[in-house]
Design an enzyme around this catalytic site. Structure first.
Site, short mmCIF file in Angstrom:
data_model
loop_
_atom_site.label_atom_id
_atom_site.label_comp_id
_atom_site.label_asym_id
_atom_site.label_seq_id
_atom_site.Cartn_x
_atom_site.Cartn_y
_atom_site.Cartn_z
N LYS A 190 0.87 -1.18 0.00
CA LYS A 190 0.00 0.00 0.00
C LYS A 190 0.90 1.22 0.00
O LYS A 190 1.46 1.61 1.03
CB LYS A 190 -0.87 -0.02 1.27
CG LYS A 190 -2.22 0.65 1.14
CD LYS A 190 -2.20 2.14 0.87
CE LYS A 190 -1.90 2.98 2.07
NZ LYS A 190 -1.68 4.41 1.73
N GLY A 243 6.75 4.93 8.36
CA GLY A 243 5.93 6.15 8.40
C GLY A 243 6.08 6.84 9.74
O GLY A 243 7.12 6.72 10.41
N SER A 244 5.03 7.53 10.14
CA SER A 244 5.09 8.37 11.34
C SER A 244 4.86 7.55 12.61
O SER A 244 4.28 6.46 12.56
CB SER A 244 4.01 9.44 11.24
OG SER A 244 2.74 8.82 11.15
N ARG A 246 2.74 8.41 14.84
CA ARG A 246 1.28 8.40 15.04
C ARG A 246 0.65 7.15 14.40
O ARG A 246 -0.13 6.44 15.04
CB ARG A 246 0.67 9.68 14.41
CG ARG A 246 -0.82 9.85 14.64
CD ARG A 246 -1.33 11.10 13.91
NE ARG A 246 -1.27 10.95 12.46
CZ ARG A 246 -2.18 10.32 11.73
NH1 ARG A 246 -3.24 9.78 12.29
NH2 ARG A 246 -2.06 10.23 10.41
N GLY A 248 2.38 4.46 13.29
CA GLY A 248 3.05 3.25 13.81
C GLY A 248 2.35 2.73 15.05
O GLY A 248 2.20 1.51 15.24
N CYS A 301 13.87 10.64 7.06
CA CYS A 301 13.68 10.28 8.47
C CYS A 301 14.98 10.46 9.24
O CYS A 301 14.95 10.71 10.44
CB CYS A 301 13.21 8.84 8.56
SG CYS A 301 14.22 7.71 7.61
N GLU A 399 9.77 16.17 15.01
CA GLU A 399 10.20 15.93 13.63
C GLU A 399 9.41 16.86 12.71
O GLU A 399 8.17 16.85 12.72
CB GLU A 399 9.92 14.47 13.25
CG GLU A 399 10.40 14.15 11.85
CD GLU A 399 10.08 12.72 11.42
OE1 GLU A 399 8.93 12.30 11.58
OE2 GLU A 399 10.99 12.04 10.92
P1 NAD Z 1 2.37 8.43 7.61
O1 NAD Z 1 2.53 7.67 8.87
O2 NAD Z 1 1.40 9.53 7.55
O3 NAD Z 1 1.97 7.44 6.41
C1 NAD Z 1 2.73 6.31 6.08
C2 NAD Z 1 1.85 5.31 5.37
O4 NAD Z 1 0.84 4.88 6.27
C3 NAD Z 1 1.11 5.86 4.15
O5 NAD Z 1 1.04 4.86 3.15
C4 NAD Z 1 -0.28 6.15 4.70
O6 NAD Z 1 -1.29 6.10 3.73
C5 NAD Z 1 -0.44 5.01 5.69
N1 NAD Z 1 -1.42 5.28 6.74
C6 NAD Z 1 -1.81 6.47 7.26
N2 NAD Z 1 -2.77 6.29 8.18
C7 NAD Z 1 -3.00 4.97 8.26
C8 NAD Z 1 -3.89 4.16 9.01
N3 NAD Z 1 -4.74 4.69 9.89
N4 NAD Z 1 -3.85 2.83 8.82
C9 NAD Z 1 -3.00 2.26 7.95
N5 NAD Z 1 -2.16 2.97 7.18
C10 NAD Z 1 -2.14 4.31 7.34
O7 NAD Z 1 3.84 8.92 7.23
P2 NAD Z 1 4.27 9.78 5.98
O8 NAD Z 1 3.86 11.19 6.24
O9 NAD Z 1 3.87 9.14 4.72
O10 NAD Z 1 5.88 9.64 6.06
C11 NAD Z 1 6.64 10.41 6.88
C12 NAD Z 1 7.10 9.64 8.10
O11 NAD Z 1 7.81 8.45 7.70
C13 NAD Z 1 8.09 10.42 8.92
O12 NAD Z 1 7.78 10.32 10.28
C14 NAD Z 1 9.42 9.74 8.61
O13 NAD Z 1 10.39 9.92 9.60
C15 NAD Z 1 9.02 8.33 8.45
N6 NAD Z 1 10.03 7.56 7.72
C16 NAD Z 1 10.79 6.65 8.41
C17 NAD Z 1 11.78 5.91 7.76
C18 NAD Z 1 12.60 4.88 8.48
O14 NAD Z 1 13.19 4.04 7.83
N7 NAD Z 1 12.67 4.90 9.81
C19 NAD Z 1 12.00 6.12 6.39
C20 NAD Z 1 11.22 7.05 5.72
C21 NAD Z 1 10.23 7.77 6.39
#
Ligand code: NAD
Length: 496
Positions: A190, A243-244, A246, A248, A301, A399
């Site tokens: 996804k 992802g974030s 929140r 996670g 990140c 962040e």
């Molecule tokens: P996000 O958490 O908003 O979204 C990430 C993914 O999760 C997207 O595909 C989104 O559609 C999905 N998502 C959102 N809400 C969801 C829900 N309720 N249920 C299931 N899936 C859901 O993050 P973002 O804004 O896309 O990315 C930025 C974040 O990613 C930053 O915090 C960044 O630090 C982190 N990041 C971490 C790494 C790492 O390897 N540690 C690498 C890249 C980015």
């Protein structure tokens, strides 16, 4: 055609976008028929329509992944056979590099030169690296007594749900796909609703390379719809999430509410960059921190966004960083020389400008930038920004995920380490010192998954990537990533 002669604007105008999901080996219509506009952050205009997948689409994708897994069409192929297909997949990614790079740049705003030279080759290399690894890993025999034999073997886990962000859409997808597919799993990916295009093309290229139908499905859509349905699915064995924090947190909840699927979270960061007065080349240090912070518009990140500088050298260091910032002025991402592009969307622009305003309101000193830029373009650009901040300020703690650096003064080593570790994050850190004992001492004391010493740029597939504390669990990259997507099975045999 060489890169110099490509007119990316012409290529962009000629593109046709297919935003339909890939399920069970082909492009299909989204079941609800709903779509969303895929907006380019370069000019705020729609690139085309993308299917807004819902739970029913996710059900279909998971069912096809499960069927593929259960009949062994991929999982039970010899590792060397899986390797051949995945190497072909990597080759096809490279063969499509101009198309993929263009989609990546149009979709999330990064400069075309980096999509071409960094994102596409890194994704291909990741797939090839796991392909090459998979027929070279041996399992274990336990050192038991003479009348028994205990085999400890890795088995693929089953159906993996991969949910990825928008900042490196190709690379983040590849970090999940490489180890998961090489180990024999089926995957439902996804992508972020902000950058779904390259993931969809990846699925087509994988099929072209000979990956059997159903082994790799892509469901574009929103997090709270397709993402939630995937993470709650009773027939998904593990979620590889990036992802974030929140979201996670939600992944862990979804697992608890459903089948206790394994959850691997790669989350955010607020990486500390510690500069000591005994380091002998402050200019290189300033160039490195600016380059690493402003690369990818600060949407990394591991961006070194918390810069801690010993007070005796702080004025000189801040002046050096301020002098670097203008080198990263945003420009048209489709022009080959551009080094900073657009933020991913209007929401991210507002978030970043909100942080800049909060920095000013809390009394941080603006050293560089702090303004929106290229507003006439209709796109979402922000100048590279440097603040001198206090550790408790919001800009120094949270962040931002944009081109905003906070520089903070410290008195001595103990204070520097305490400030660096005073964060819910622990993704990366960097220590700059020419004193070997101090470099080792501080590197050991920092609570982070990766610590850089006197550099920040080194990176390779061979090393694990992931964080301490709320930056996540488990590791992407390196052989350790196989731990996420395999189960360990012990088989005891009696020998008479
Ligand atoms: P996000 O958490 O908003 O979204 C990430 C993914 O999760 C997207 O595909 C989104 O559609 C999905 N998502 C959102 N809400 C969801 C829900 N309720 N249920 C299931 N899936 C859901 O993050 P973002 O804004 O896309 O990315 C930025 C974040 O990613 C930053 O915090 C960044 O630090 C982190 N990041 C971490 C790494 C790492 O390897 N540690 C690498 C890249 C980015």
């Amino acid at each position: 055609m060489s890169k110099q002669t490509i007119n990316w604007h012409e290529r962009a105008a000629a593109l046709t976008i297919d935003g339909r999901p890939v399920i069970a080996g082909r492009r299909v219509e989204g079941l609800s028929g709903e779509q969303f506009d895929c907006i380019s952050p370069i000019n705020g205009k729609s690139l085309g329509q993308v299917s807004r997948c819902q739970a029913a689409d996710v059900d279909a994708a998971v069912a096809s992944a499960r069927a593929a897994f259960d009949d062994g069409r991929w999982a039970r192929r010899p590792p060397a056979a899986r390797k051949r297909v995945l190497l072909k997949f990597a080759d096809l990614i490279m063969a499509a590099k101009e198309e993929l790079a263009l989609l990546e740049t149009l979709d999330m705003g990064k400069p075309i030169q980096y999509s071409l030279a960094v994102d596409v080759p890194a994704a291909a290399r990741c797939i090839a690296w796991y392909a090459e690894a998979v027929d070279k890993i041996y399992d274990e025999i336990a050192p038991t007594g003479p009348n028994a034999l205990a085999l400890i073997q890795r088995e693929p886990m089953g159906v993996i749900g991969a949910i990825v962000p928008w900042n490196y859409p190709l690379i983040m997808s590849a970090w999940k796909l490489g180890p998961a597919l090489a180990a024999g799993n089926s995957v439902v990916l996804k992508p972020s609703e902000k950058s779904p295009l390259t993931a969809l093309r990846l699925a087509e290229l994988a099929l072209q390379a000979g990956l059997p139908e159903g082994v790799f499905n892509v469901v574009p859509g929103f997090g709270h719809e397709a993402g939630e349905a995937l993470a709650l699915h009773m027939d998904v064995d593990a979620i590889g999430f990036t992802g974030s924090i929140r979201v996670g947190r939600k992944m862990l909840e979804y697992a608890g509410r459903s089948n206790l699927k394994r959850v691997y979270n790669e989350l955010g960061g607020k990486s500390a960059f510690l500069v000591f007065p005994d380091f002998d080349d402050l200019k290189r240090c300033a160039q490195t921190v600016a380059g690493s912070m402003f690369f990818n518009q600060g949407e990394s990140c591991n961006a070194p966004s918390r810069v801690l500088v010993q007070q005796d050298i702080a004025d000189e260091f801040i002046a050096l960083v301020a002098a670097e910032a203008p080198n990263y002025r945003p420009a048209d991402p489709l022009e080959p020389g551009t080094v900073m592009g657009a933020l991913v969307d209007e929401g991210q622009l507002r978030t970043v400008m909100g942080y800049i305003e909060s920095g000013v309101a809390e009394g941080a000193r603006v050293v560089a930038g702090a303004k929106q830029s290229r507003t006439d373009s209709g796109g979402f650009f922000v100048e590279p920004t440097v603040f001198e901040a206090q550790p408790q300020m919001k800009i120094a703690r949270e962040e931002i995920f944009g081109p905003v650096m906070s520089v903070i003064r410290f008195k001595d080593e103990a204070e520097a380490v305490a400030l660096a570790n005073d964060s819910p994050y622990g993704l990366q850190a960097s220590v700059w010192s020419s004193h070997i004992d101090r470099a080792h001492r501080v590197a050991k004391a920092l609570r982070a998954g990766t610590v850089h010493v006197n550099q920040y740029d080194e990176d390779d597939m061979t090393v694990p990537f992931g964080g301490y504390k709320q930056s996540g669990n488990g590791r992407d990259k390196s052989l350790h990533a196989f731990d996420k997507y395999t189960e360990l099975k012990t088989t005891w045999l009696r020998i008479n």
